[in-house]
Design an enzyme around this catalytic site. Structure first.
Site, PDB file in Angstrom:
ATOM      1  N   LYS A   1       0.976  -1.163  -0.101  1.00 45.18           N
ATOM      2  CA  LYS A   1      -0.154   0.097   0.048  1.00 45.18           C
ATOM      3  C   LYS A   1       0.651   1.293   0.060  1.00 45.18           C
ATOM      4  O   LYS A   1       1.848   1.311   0.818  1.00 45.18           O
ATOM      5  CB  LYS A   1      -0.852  -0.020   1.367  1.00 45.18           C
ATOM      6  CG  LYS A   1      -2.249   0.831   1.180  1.00 45.18           C
ATOM      7  CD  LYS A   1      -3.246   0.453   0.513  1.00 45.18           C
ATOM      8  CE  LYS A   1      -4.698   1.038   0.508  1.00 45.18           C
ATOM      9  NZ  LYS A   1      -4.444   2.591   0.063  1.00 45.18           N
TER      10      LYS A   1
ATOM     11  N   CYS B   1      -2.028  10.227  -6.425  1.00 37.98           N
ATOM     12  CA  CYS B   1      -3.673   9.990  -5.859  1.00 37.98           C
ATOM     13  C   CYS B   1      -4.425  11.123  -6.135  1.00 37.98           C
ATOM     14  O   CYS B   1      -4.248  12.431  -5.713  1.00 37.98           O
ATOM     15  CB  CYS B   1      -3.472   9.725  -4.566  1.00 37.98           C
ATOM     16  SG  CYS B   1      -4.835   9.454  -3.493  1.00 37.98           S
TER      17      CYS B   1
END
Length: 312
Positions: free
Chosen positions: A45, A130
């Site tokens: 992650k 992101c």
């Protein structure tokens, strides 16, 4: 078929890797990918300096019939030390990539300095893309900021590094980002992150389907395949050959994998369909890909990779 692919100091025996947001937040999830048939690698992650809970729920929605998703996760993760402990102290069956992100340039630099000082020697992926952190733009849409960050990173970071990119939609932008990336000793680029900012409406309630950012989120799955293919193709045409490409976006079946290979992908990252289907997806995709190869008489990846045909 021999799927052996090399990126920097890592050798991959299958084509598939999980996307950095899927099946990789905890040790238990990472181990599921490590043990999944036909998985070629695992990526952690995207890690911030400290643990983050992410955005409020509901923050993920999938239409499993249409194989489409939208999310606004907000980078939930257990912090860089958690993932560093995993890659250093667990027995890793597969090449394991370390994804790094930061809410500021200083956090990015601090995280990479921690990795530089550690015993981790694998591939690092710097997430510049992101779309789901409220109030934070996607770094890689700011070309000057991207160059500044990479200048600062490569002033000290000597381990193999790749970058995760957002989707670009203009030919001029492909030219601009490639010109920047070609100036650095990157191992690879990962294209693309989810397509932000989309909006999905529930027809029964007339409401948005996720809560953060008033329903805006990153699109994934089947609906983004064409955009992903375009980015892989455009970057492969422009980047130095030594910069490899991990393709992400719109992979539902073996034909989707084949198309990404045609556009020049070296590895294939699975996000939405992995979340929908689970880690058995890799074996299914490889089987379907092999059926295509058999039908076309393909015996070597070099017959496919980057061999997209144009209309005369």
């Amino acid at each position: 078929m021999n799927y052996t692919t090399k990126i920097a100091n890592q050798v991959f025996h299958h084509l598939f890797i999980n996307a950095a947001g899927v099946y990789c937040q905890t040790v238990e999830e990472l181990e599921q990918i490590q043990n999944a048939p036909c998985a070629g690698a695992v990526i952690t992650k995207s890690a911030t300096a400290k643990e983050r809970s992410g955005n409020s729920e509901p923050r993920y929605f999938e239409n499993s019939v249409e194989h489409n998703t939208i999310n606004s996760m907000g980078l939930p993760n257990l912090g860089i030390d958690y993932y560093l402990n995993y890659v250093l102290k667990h027995s890793l069956k597969l090449p394991t990539l370390f994804s790094i992100v930061g809410l500021s340039q200083s956090e990015i630099i601090d995280n990479l300095k921690k990795l530089q000082a550690s015993g981790f020697s694998g591939l690092t992926e710097l997430n510049l893309s992101c779309p789901n952190v409220s109030g934070k733009p996607q770094i890689a849409y700011d070309f000057a900021a991207t160059r500044e960050i990479l200048d600062n990173v490569f002033a000290f970071y000597s381990k193999p590094l790749g970058v995760k990119l957002p989707p670009y939609f203009d030919i001029a932008h492909f030219d601009q980002i490639a010109a920047i990336l070609n100036d650095y000793p990157l191992a690879y680029v990962n294209a693309i992150n989810s397509v932000g900012n989309g909006l999905v409406i529930d027809p029964e309630t007339d409401t948005v389907v996720i809560k953060p950012k008033d329903g805006f989120g990153g699109l994934g799955g089947k609906q983004i395949k064409a955009t992903a293919l375009a980015n892989v193709r455009a970057l492969r045409q422009r980047l130095h050959p030594q910069i490899k490409i991990i393709a992400t976006g719109g992979v539902i079946n073996g034909r989707d994998v084949y198309d990404h290979l045609l556009c020049g992908a070296d590895l294939i990252s699975i996000g939405s369909q992995l979340e929908i289907e689970g880690p058995t997806v890799f074996a299914r995709l490889e089987k379907e890909l092999e059926e295509i190869f058999a039908d076309k008489g393909i015996t070597d990846l070099r017959q496919v990779r980057g061999k997209l045909k144009l209309i005369a």
